[in-house]
Design a protein around this motif. Structure first.
Motif, short mmCIF file in Angstrom:
data_model
loop_
_atom_site.label_atom_id
_atom_site.label_comp_id
_atom_site.label_asym_id
_atom_site.label_seq_id
_atom_site.Cartn_x
_atom_site.Cartn_y
_atom_site.Cartn_z
N ILE A 1 -7.93 -4.36 -5.08
CA ILE A 1 -6.54 -4.80 -5.12
C ILE A 1 -6.20 -5.21 -6.55
O ILE A 1 -6.97 -5.93 -7.21
CB ILE A 1 -6.31 -6.01 -4.19
N ASP B 1 -6.62 0.47 -4.17
CA ASP B 1 -6.23 0.76 -2.79
C ASP B 1 -4.95 0.04 -2.39
O ASP B 1 -4.22 0.50 -1.51
CB ASP B 1 -7.35 0.36 -1.84
N ALA B 2 -4.69 -1.09 -3.02
CA ALA B 2 -3.51 -1.90 -2.68
C ALA B 2 -3.13 -2.75 -3.88
O ALA B 2 -3.92 -2.94 -4.81
CB ALA B 2 -3.79 -2.79 -1.48
N SER C 1 -1.05 5.19 3.52
CA SER C 1 -2.32 4.47 3.61
C SER C 1 -2.66 4.11 5.06
O SER C 1 -1.77 3.84 5.88
CB SER C 1 -2.26 3.20 2.77
N LEU D 1 -8.54 -4.35 4.43
CA LEU D 1 -8.84 -4.33 3.00
C LEU D 1 -10.30 -4.64 2.70
O LEU D 1 -10.69 -4.72 1.54
CB LEU D 1 -7.96 -5.36 2.28
N LYS E 1 -12.16 -3.03 -0.22
CA LYS E 1 -11.19 -2.29 -1.03
C LYS E 1 -10.95 -2.97 -2.37
O LYS E 1 -11.49 -4.06 -2.66
CB LYS E 1 -9.86 -2.18 -0.28
N VAL F 1 -1.47 2.51 -7.51
CA VAL F 1 -1.89 2.99 -6.18
C VAL F 1 -1.37 4.40 -5.96
O VAL F 1 -0.27 4.74 -6.39
CB VAL F 1 -1.35 2.06 -5.06
N PRO F 2 -2.15 5.25 -5.31
CA PRO F 2 -3.49 5.00 -4.77
C PRO F 2 -4.64 5.42 -5.69
O PRO F 2 -5.81 5.25 -5.34
CB PRO F 2 -3.49 5.87 -3.52
N VAL G 1 0.86 -1.19 0.00
CA VAL G 1 0.00 0.00 0.00
C VAL G 1 0.90 1.24 0.00
O VAL G 1 2.09 1.15 0.31
CB VAL G 1 -0.92 0.04 1.24
#
Length: 287
Positions: free
Chosen positions: A115, A152-153, A102, A110, A113, A147-148, A98
């Motif tokens: 990914i 998010d990750a 974050s 997560l 979120k 990211v971001p 991340v």
């Protein structure tokens, strides 16, 4: 039929085979190399796909990462570890990453979120094992830049983590350690003739990799000083010792880790060693 990895592992794989004694020639436009061993034939194919083709029997054996065997859920024989890559001889890691700023501190954060990753199956299983529901999207590459703003990750592959830190990214967790492996089709492994060939190849490839970490050392020393050298230098406890024409001197030869040579050579010199020669090795066959 042997599967060779196309892409980032291609050149390092050819060098490894060359050191192991197999000369493989390729054309820049051909996916079918030529071998100096009449028992071998093969193709170049992406490591990501290798385990599926080995499992299905198109290849008897092939080289790919342990991660792609896991990602594809392939039922194959993992013959041996071959810990090498394009840049180093260390294992790599698939890591959850991340941005430094974050708020995500663990996988539990997560929930809900998004990914991005190339190993969607590994990540989906990881989330399920941790009871987390999140959106996992496939990334075609350049995952770090997503990211971001876009996700998010990410879950990305790293050896040292230097590139991640340079991009102001933080590792939250390690999902999987991986390295190159020689894998075999189960039916081919059950065939005595094919298995013998695969095992011979595994032995030579492993010996070539082991030789990358070691060097040979030769020197002459007065016979009376040999006990002092053996007492002071544990790495030299099992050398080969040969009598020279001068009955007061012997030749000593040993294989040792390259990383300790810089300490050992000055110590040898201080103990009266003469004619010290360090030389590279092609293969160190395991016991």
């Amino acid at each position: 039929m042997l599967g060779l990895p196309k892409g980032s592992l291609e050149e390092s794989t050819l060098k490894l085979f060359g050191k192991a004694g197999y000369q493989i020639a390729k054309s820049s436009r051909s996916y079918r190399p030529s071998f100096d061993d009449p028992q071998l034939d093969g193709r170049f194919i992406r490591a990501q796909e290798m385990s599926r083709y080995v499992e299905n029997g198109f290849f008897d054996c092939g080289l790919t990462g342990h991660d792609w065997v896991v990602e594809n859920g392939s039922d194959v024989v993992e013959v041996c570890d071959l810990i090498y890559s394009r840049a180093s001889n260390v294992k790599s890691r698939w890591v959850l990453v991340v941005p430094e700023a974050s708020s995500v501190q663990s996988v539990k954060d997560l929930e809900g979120k998004r990914i991005a990753t190339e190993v969607t199956n590994i990540v989906s299983r990881y989330l399920a094992d941790n009871g987390v529901k999140a959106e996992v999207e496939f990334s075609w590459g350049a995952t770090e830049v997503k990211v971001p703003e876009m996700v998010d990750a990410i879950v990305d592959l790293t050896e040292t983590g230097n590139s991640l830190r340079a991009n102001k990214l933080r590792i939250v967790d390690v999902l999987l350690e991986t390295n190159t492996k020689l894998i075999a089709n189960k039916e081919a492994w059950a065939c005595p003739e094919k298995r013998a060939k695969i095992e011979s190849m595994a032995l030579l490839l492993t010996a070539a990799l082991e030789a990358n970490k070691k060097v040979g050392l030769k020197l002459n020393i007065e016979k009376s000083k040999v006990p002092d050298i053996l007492d002071e230098l544990p790495a030299l406890r099992n050398p080969t010792i040969s009598q020279l024409t001068d009955e007061n001197y012997v030749a000593l030869e040993v294989v040792l880790d390259e990383k300790v040579v810089r300490e050992i050579i000055p110590s040898l010199k201080a103990h009266g060693a003469e004619g010290i020669i360090e030389y590279p090795l092609n293969k160190v066959v395991p016991d």
